[in-house]
Design an enzyme around this catalytic site. Structure first.
Site, PDB file in Angstrom:
ATOM      1  N   ARG A 130      19.132 -69.660   5.505  1.00  0.00           N
ATOM      2  CA  ARG A 130      18.148 -70.508   6.779  1.00  0.00           C
ATOM      3  C   ARG A 130      18.854 -72.442   6.715  1.00  0.00           C
ATOM      4  O   ARG A 130      19.041 -72.450   5.853  1.00  0.00           O
ATOM      5  CB  ARG A 130      16.866 -70.366   6.527  1.00  0.00           C
ATOM      6  CG  ARG A 130      15.970 -70.210   5.001  1.00  0.00           C
ATOM      7  CD  ARG A 130      16.292 -71.947   4.655  1.00  0.00           C
ATOM      8  NE  ARG A 130      15.913 -72.678   5.487  1.00  0.00           N
ATOM      9  CZ  ARG A 130      16.078 -73.982   4.970  1.00  0.00           C
ATOM     10  NH1 ARG A 130      16.681 -74.474   4.344  1.00  0.00           N
ATOM     11  NH2 ARG A 130      15.771 -74.616   5.673  1.00  0.00           N
ATOM     12  N   GLY A 131      18.146 -72.857   7.046  1.00  0.00           N
ATOM     13  CA  GLY A 131      18.961 -73.910   7.697  1.00  0.00           C
ATOM     14  C   GLY A 131      20.049 -74.001   9.283  1.00  0.00           C
ATOM     15  O   GLY A 131      21.174 -73.250   8.735  1.00  0.00           O
ATOM     16  N   ALA A 132      20.150 -74.544   9.744  1.00  0.00           N
ATOM     17  CA  ALA A 132      21.021 -74.494  10.780  1.00  0.00           C
ATOM     18  C   ALA A 132      22.321 -74.516  10.225  1.00  0.00           C
ATOM     19  O   ALA A 132      23.370 -72.871  10.696  1.00  0.00           O
ATOM     20  CB  ALA A 132      21.236 -75.281  11.786  1.00  0.00           C
ATOM     21  N   ARG A 149      19.238 -65.397  15.155  1.00  0.00           N
ATOM     22  CA  ARG A 149      18.090 -66.297  15.043  1.00  0.00           C
ATOM     23  C   ARG A 149      18.435 -67.590  15.819  1.00  0.00           C
ATOM     24  O   ARG A 149      19.802 -67.696  16.405  1.00  0.00           O
ATOM     25  CB  ARG A 149      17.914 -67.553  14.083  1.00  0.00           C
ATOM     26  CG  ARG A 149      17.697 -66.391  12.876  1.00  0.00           C
ATOM     27  CD  ARG A 149      17.204 -67.539  11.585  1.00  0.00           C
ATOM     28  NE  ARG A 149      16.420 -68.043  11.434  1.00  0.00           N
ATOM     29  CZ  ARG A 149      15.969 -69.336  11.665  1.00  0.00           C
ATOM     30  NH1 ARG A 149      15.897 -69.640   9.873  1.00  0.00           N
ATOM     31  NH2 ARG A 149      14.203 -69.871  11.686  1.00  0.00           N
ATOM     32  N   GLN A 151       8.591 -74.201   4.300  1.00  0.00           N
ATOM     33  CA  GLN A 151      10.265 -74.770   3.238  1.00  0.00           C
ATOM     34  C   GLN A 151       9.906 -75.587   2.484  1.00  0.00           C
ATOM     35  O   GLN A 151      11.530 -76.142   0.998  1.00  0.00           O
ATOM     36  CB  GLN A 151      10.755 -75.132   4.741  1.00  0.00           C
ATOM     37  CG  GLN A 151      11.712 -73.712   4.971  1.00  0.00           C
ATOM     38  CD  GLN A 151      10.629 -73.003   5.890  1.00  0.00           C
ATOM     39  OE1 GLN A 151       9.294 -73.323   6.317  1.00  0.00           O
ATOM     40  NE2 GLN A 151      11.570 -72.776   7.498  1.00  0.00           N
ATOM     41  N   ASP A 165      17.733 -78.471  14.632  1.00  0.00           N
ATOM     42  CA  ASP A 165      18.196 -76.979  14.985  1.00  0.00           C
ATOM     43  C   ASP A 165      19.598 -77.171  16.159  1.00  0.00           C
ATOM     44  O   ASP A 165      20.235 -76.024  15.962  1.00  0.00           O
ATOM     45  CB  ASP A 165      17.802 -75.531  14.915  1.00  0.00           C
ATOM     46  CG  ASP A 165      16.835 -75.716  13.576  1.00  0.00           C
ATOM     47  OD1 ASP A 165      15.573 -76.526  13.250  1.00  0.00           O
ATOM     48  OD2 ASP A 165      17.114 -74.874  13.127  1.00  0.00           O
ATOM     49  N   ASN A 195      14.072 -79.085  16.010  1.00  0.00           N
ATOM     50  CA  ASN A 195      13.836 -78.706  14.768  1.00  0.00           C
ATOM     51  C   ASN A 195      13.076 -78.088  14.161  1.00  0.00           C
ATOM     52  O   ASN A 195      11.232 -78.171  15.094  1.00  0.00           O
ATOM     53  CB  ASN A 195      13.484 -80.085  14.238  1.00  0.00           C
ATOM     54  CG  ASN A 195      14.106 -79.732  12.521  1.00  0.00           C
ATOM     55  OD1 ASN A 195      14.997 -79.784  12.114  1.00  0.00           O
ATOM     56  ND2 ASN A 195      13.621 -81.243  11.768  1.00  0.00           N
ATOM     57  N   LYS A 196      11.995 -77.727  13.244  1.00  0.00           N
ATOM     58  CA  LYS A 196      11.335 -76.862  12.476  1.00  0.00           C
ATOM     59  C   LYS A 196       9.954 -77.370  13.093  1.00  0.00           C
ATOM     60  O   LYS A 196       9.521 -78.171  13.159  1.00  0.00           O
ATOM     61  CB  LYS A 196      11.213 -76.790  11.003  1.00  0.00           C
ATOM     62  CG  LYS A 196      10.333 -75.977   9.999  1.00  0.00           C
ATOM     63  CD  LYS A 196      10.167 -75.209  10.001  1.00  0.00           C
ATOM     64  CE  LYS A 196      11.139 -74.468  10.611  1.00  0.00           C
ATOM     65  NZ  LYS A 196      11.190 -72.587  10.757  1.00  0.00           N
TER      66      LYS A 196
HETATM   67  O1  MRU Z   1      13.825 -71.839   9.972  1.00  0.00           O
HETATM   68  P1  MRU Z   1      13.919 -72.857   9.943  1.00  0.00           P
HETATM   69  O2  MRU Z   1      14.623 -73.059   7.344  1.00  0.00           O
HETATM   70  O3  MRU Z   1      15.761 -72.437   8.912  1.00  0.00           O
HETATM   71  O4  MRU Z   1      15.033 -74.169   9.755  1.00  0.00           O
HETATM   72  C1  MRU Z   1      15.372 -75.136   8.947  1.00  0.00           C
HETATM   73  C2  MRU Z   1      15.047 -76.735  10.240  1.00  0.00           C
HETATM   74  O5  MRU Z   1      14.661 -76.708  11.115  1.00  0.00           O
HETATM   75  C3  MRU Z   1      15.931 -77.868   9.243  1.00  0.00           C
HETATM   76  O6  MRU Z   1      15.298 -78.739   9.108  1.00  0.00           O
HETATM   77  C4  MRU Z   1      17.323 -77.858  10.113  1.00  0.00           C
HETATM   78  O7  MRU Z   1      17.997 -76.452  10.007  1.00  0.00           O
HETATM   79  C5  MRU Z   1      18.316 -79.054   9.813  1.00  0.00           C
HETATM   80  S1  MRU Z   1      18.520 -78.214   8.569  1.00  0.00           S
HETATM   81  C6  MRU Z   1      20.224 -79.355   7.715  1.00  0.00           C
END
Ligand code: MRU
Length: 341
Positions: A45-47, A88, A195, A236, A246-247
């Site tokens: 996970r994470g963009a 996603r 996270q 994201d 973002n999250k």
């Molecule tokens: O749902 P996730 O854990 O994939 O969400 C991740 C985030 O919101 C991060 O802040 C974002 O992807 C940036 S990661 C460098």
């Protein structure tokens, strides 16, 4: 700790982030569907990390393509790309990586399927390598904004684990730390999937960077007590006007930071910028399973039958963002101008 690694035998290993911090183990992906599943389940996970993983997913998918012409190969790999992108919807890096792979092969004359397969894998390796280099560059630019002594509040995980390596928001923290600055981190736990607690705190503890874990609802009081010097988060998707998805919970932090006069920075590679979207209102926001909210570590924390809303991301309007730290430099408002430039 590697987020992902390509094995020469022809498969991908992903660090299973759903098992952290308790267990460090890798899942083997031998087919693109394994990668799609791992992205959907958030084992990766994470963009930027899901972008790089999707590129390797394309390489795995390509290995099994039988095609006698360029059109045939491209139509088959486009189908694989669509499946990967559908996992996603919010992080644009996924779509960006898939489109880049297709673009690279589209420019080359078809000779035999084998050379296209090789090219797809080489593109995946390039995306992986460039992400790490880009994050180092984000770190280098971003650390200049960090005072010699700084308490940084961050949300979710925008670290090594969310990228091919080094991280974006945590890349800035790492670079400041490596530059000898006295930097410490407050990590929001980041409900519902934690996270911040499970991943950001883990990364910082691994590297001996001072970290203090707080629950999300403590951020306002922490700021009011004068205990935060700056906020840095990842992204994201960034719309053309600088609105940032973002999250979930990022928007609340930005409002709080504004109220307390604390700089609010977003750190992201250019692969996260989507100039096709005019504002953040156009960003698709993923809604996830209700069970993420109603249970914790497998135990129910809410009554059966309760209504739940579980958006995984929110949108922070551009006017709350002090600067966007990218691999190409630090961008200031007005973002519709600086992002295009
Ligand atoms: O749902 P996730 O854990 O994939 O969400 C991740 C985030 O919101 C991060 O802040 C974002 O992807 C940036 S990661 C460098």
């Amino acid at each position: 700790m590697e987020t992902m690694r390509w094995k020469d035998e022809g498969f991908l290993e992903l660090l299973d982030q759903t098992r952290l911090p308790g267990k460090v183990c890798y899942v083997a992906c031998r087919d693109y569907r394994d990668v799609a599943k791992a992205i959907k389940n958030m084992q990766v996970r994470g963009a930027p990390a899901i972008g790089a993983a999707a590129a390797y997913g394309m390489a795995l998918g390509a290995l099994n393509i039988e095609a006698g012409s360029k059109e045939d190969f491209i139509s088959k790999i486009e189908g694989i790309g669509r499946e990967l992108v559908s996992t996603r919807p919010t992080a644009v890096n996924l779509q960006w990586a898939v489109e880049r792979v297709i673009r690279e092969i589209s420019t080359v004359k078809f000779d035999e399927a084998a050379s296209y397969k090789k090219m797809v894998l080489e593109t995946a390796h390039a995306i992986y390598r460039e992400d790490i280099a880009g994050n180092r560059s984000i770190g280098m630019h971003g650390q200049e904004l960090v005072p010699a002594e700084a308490r940084v509040l961050t949300h979710c995980n925008a670290g090594s684990l969310a990228t091919a390596g080094y991280g974006t928001a945590l890349g800035v923290v790492r670079a400041a730390y490596e530059a000898g600055k006295k930097v410490s981190v407050y990590a929001d736990e980041t409900r519902p999937l934690l996270q911040g607690a499970r991943l950001t705190a883990w990364e910082m503890v691994q590297e001996n960077i001072p970290v203090t874990l707080i629950t999300d609802s403590m951020a306002g009081y922490l700021m009011a007590k004068g205990m935060v010097d700056l906020v840095i988060v990842g992204a994201d998707r960034i719309a053309a006007n600088g609105d940032v998805a973002n999250k979930i919970g990022t928007y609340s932090l930005a409002v709080l930071a504004g109220e307390h006069g604390i700089p609010f920075y977003v750190a992201a590679p250019f692969s996260t910028v989507d100039l096709n979207l005019v504002t953040g209102a156009d960003i698709p926001i993923e809604e996830r399973n209700h069970s993420e909210v109603t249970s914790l570590a497998g135990s129910a924390i809410a009554p059966d039958g309760v209504n739940v809303w579980n958006p995984a991301f929110d949108v922070t309007p551009n006017h709350l963002i002090t600067a966007i730290i990218t691999d190409r430099g630090v961008l200031r408002p007005p973002y519709q101008v600086s992002l295009r430039q």
